[in-house]
Motif scaffolding. Sequence first.
Motif, PDB file in Angstrom:
ATOM      1  N   ILE A  70     -12.804 -40.222 -85.483  1.00 45.29           N
ATOM      2  CA  ILE A  70     -12.343 -41.365 -86.279  1.00 45.29           C
ATOM      3  C   ILE A  70     -12.467 -42.677 -85.516  1.00 45.29           C
ATOM      4  O   ILE A  70     -12.068 -43.728 -86.007  1.00 45.29           O
ATOM      5  CB  ILE A  70     -10.900 -41.164 -86.790  1.00 45.29           C
ATOM      6  CG1 ILE A  70      -9.913 -41.071 -85.628  1.00 45.29           C
ATOM      7  CG2 ILE A  70     -10.822 -39.935 -87.681  1.00 45.29           C
ATOM      8  CD1 ILE A  70      -8.457 -40.935 -86.083  1.00 45.29           C
ATOM      9  N   GLY A  71     -13.033 -42.601 -84.301  1.00 44.86           N
ATOM     10  CA  GLY A  71     -13.368 -43.819 -83.568  1.00 44.86           C
ATOM     11  C   GLY A  71     -12.246 -44.463 -82.776  1.00 44.86           C
ATOM     12  O   GLY A  71     -12.316 -45.652 -82.456  1.00 44.86           O
ATOM     13  N   LEU A  72     -11.209 -43.696 -82.410  1.00 42.78           N
ATOM     14  CA  LEU A  72     -10.138 -44.265 -81.587  1.00 42.78           C
ATOM     15  C   LEU A  72     -10.625 -44.501 -80.164  1.00 42.78           C
ATOM     16  O   LEU A  72     -11.538 -43.828 -79.684  1.00 42.78           O
ATOM     17  CB  LEU A  72      -8.930 -43.322 -81.568  1.00 42.78           C
ATOM     18  CG  LEU A  72      -8.234 -43.038 -82.897  1.00 42.78           C
ATOM     19  CD1 LEU A  72      -7.025 -42.134 -82.675  1.00 42.78           C
ATOM     20  CD2 LEU A  72      -7.807 -44.341 -83.578  1.00 42.78           C
ATOM     21  N   GLY A 129     -18.593 -44.049 -81.350  1.00 43.03           N
ATOM     22  CA  GLY A 129     -19.437 -45.083 -81.948  1.00 43.03           C
ATOM     23  C   GLY A 129     -19.897 -44.653 -83.320  1.00 43.03           C
ATOM     24  O   GLY A 129     -19.311 -43.769 -83.947  1.00 43.03           O
ATOM     25  N   ASP A 130     -20.999 -45.263 -83.776  1.00 42.85           N
ATOM     26  CA  ASP A 130     -21.476 -44.971 -85.125  1.00 42.85           C
ATOM     27  C   ASP A 130     -22.907 -44.433 -85.164  1.00 42.85           C
ATOM     28  O   ASP A 130     -23.522 -44.342 -86.223  1.00 42.85           O
ATOM     29  CB  ASP A 130     -21.378 -46.220 -86.003  1.00 42.85           C
ATOM     30  CG  ASP A 130     -22.115 -47.415 -85.403  1.00 42.85           C
ATOM     31  OD1 ASP A 130     -22.828 -47.223 -84.391  1.00 42.85           O
ATOM     32  OD2 ASP A 130     -21.961 -48.526 -85.944  1.00 42.85           O
ATOM     33  N   THR A 131     -23.461 -44.053 -83.997  1.00 41.80           N
ATOM     34  CA  THR A 131     -24.814 -43.498 -83.968  1.00 41.80           C
ATOM     35  C   THR A 131     -24.775 -42.017 -84.305  1.00 41.80           C
ATOM     36  O   THR A 131     -24.002 -41.259 -83.707  1.00 41.80           O
ATOM     37  CB  THR A 131     -25.460 -43.683 -82.583  1.00 41.80           C
ATOM     38  OG1 THR A 131     -25.431 -45.070 -82.228  1.00 41.80           O
ATOM     39  CG2 THR A 131     -26.905 -43.202 -82.600  1.00 41.80           C
ATOM     40  N   GLY A 183     -19.034 -36.147 -81.539  1.00 41.91           N
ATOM     41  CA  GLY A 183     -19.265 -36.713 -82.863  1.00 41.91           C
ATOM     42  C   GLY A 183     -20.074 -37.988 -82.724  1.00 41.91           C
ATOM     43  O   GLY A 183     -20.671 -38.251 -81.678  1.00 41.91           O
ATOM     44  N   LYS A 184     -20.131 -38.778 -83.773  1.00 43.23           N
ATOM     45  CA  LYS A 184     -20.855 -40.052 -83.701  1.00 43.23           C
ATOM     46  C   LYS A 184     -20.401 -40.825 -82.467  1.00 43.23           C
ATOM     47  O   LYS A 184     -19.204 -40.934 -82.200  1.00 43.23           O
ATOM     48  CB  LYS A 184     -20.604 -40.880 -84.955  1.00 43.23           C
ATOM     49  CG  LYS A 184     -21.272 -40.338 -86.210  1.00 43.23           C
ATOM     50  CD  LYS A 184     -21.024 -41.270 -87.391  1.00 43.23           C
ATOM     51  CE  LYS A 184     -21.666 -40.752 -88.661  1.00 43.23           C
ATOM     52  NZ  LYS A 184     -21.451 -41.647 -89.802  1.00 43.23           N
ATOM     53  N   SER A 185     -21.372 -41.366 -81.744  1.00 43.33           N
ATOM     54  CA  SER A 185     -21.056 -41.974 -80.455  1.00 43.33           C
ATOM     55  C   SER A 185     -21.913 -43.202 -80.198  1.00 43.33           C
ATOM     56  O   SER A 185     -22.814 -43.531 -80.971  1.00 43.33           O
ATOM     57  CB  SER A 185     -21.276 -40.960 -79.317  1.00 43.33           C
ATOM     58  OG  SER A 185     -20.560 -39.778 -79.534  1.00 43.33           O
TER      59      SER A 185
END
Length: 331
Positions: free
Chosen positions: A198-200, A277-279, A314-316
């Motif tokens: 969740i990007g914390l 991240g979102d990659t 996960g997304k990073s």
Amino acid sequence: MKKLDATISKLLETLDETRREAETLRQKGRLIMENYTLVENKLKENSKEIEINGVKLDLDPKISITKNATIYFEKAKELENKIKRTQEAIKELEMRRDELLSKTKAEVEASKLIIRKKEWYEKYHWSFTTNGYLVIAGRDIDQNESLVKKMLEDKDIFLHADIQGAPSTIIKNPEGIQEKDIIDAALIAASYSKAWKIGLGSVDVFWVYGEQVSKSPPAGEYLPKGSFMIYGKKNYIKNVKLELGLGVNTEEGVRIEVGPPDVISRRCRPYVVLVPGDTELEKLSDRISKIFARSIGVHTLKVLKDEIIRMIPGKSKLKSTSEHQSQDNAI
């Protein structure tokens, strides 16, 4: 490879023969033009052959001296075109051979990853701490359940991120362990939790001894699969920063390792540092595998990519690489 090498070798021999033949034809054409009077007399005699400087030449009395010479030059030109075609064929075969050689090397390098005997703990998320203690964490609810039921011993240390959706994490045989090692393990517990997805930027983690963890609920209560009871005091590590090192250890074969960046930077070359991240995993693993392949000389990426994807929570986002670190140090 042998078949291609044999074909290339044969074409090279043909190429040399054709070059010699073309040069011989050009020489005959030149001899006719350089011995104009001698050839002219032979043509007047309707002679169909002449020998000049030990070289026999065919003549056609019905055509001019120039045209007789041109016949040889044109035949030489035809052979020159054949030479070009042969050179192109050789070049194409050499490219195919190089591609095959590259592929063969890639398969050999990839086999180092495939053939290497995997340790028992590699079916879990795993890492090593600063002082070499093994940390294992569940990949799914079944592994979380199994770790607590079958792997967790009373003196082991159990860790869990303070968030719903986190792996059961264990430090095995922690005799003589130091605080830094527990913090290292807390990073694994935190990174493979929902907090990363969740990007914390950070999350709290608690730890207890194995003897404080139980699958037995209080009387009249029910524990769902993957859940457990904690008895006694919880020890908290606050604000565990979500940041993972990912690298290649080549000491005993080749394997991808993950852990605290300072640990990975000592154990691995090359390595990268990741943060939430979102990659997408596919794109990120492709980039990382190219960095690793370039550094360790592996020409294929598939095996590297598959291993890397298994390691990323996960997304990073790629925060840094050992390549950049080396450049910074050089500066």
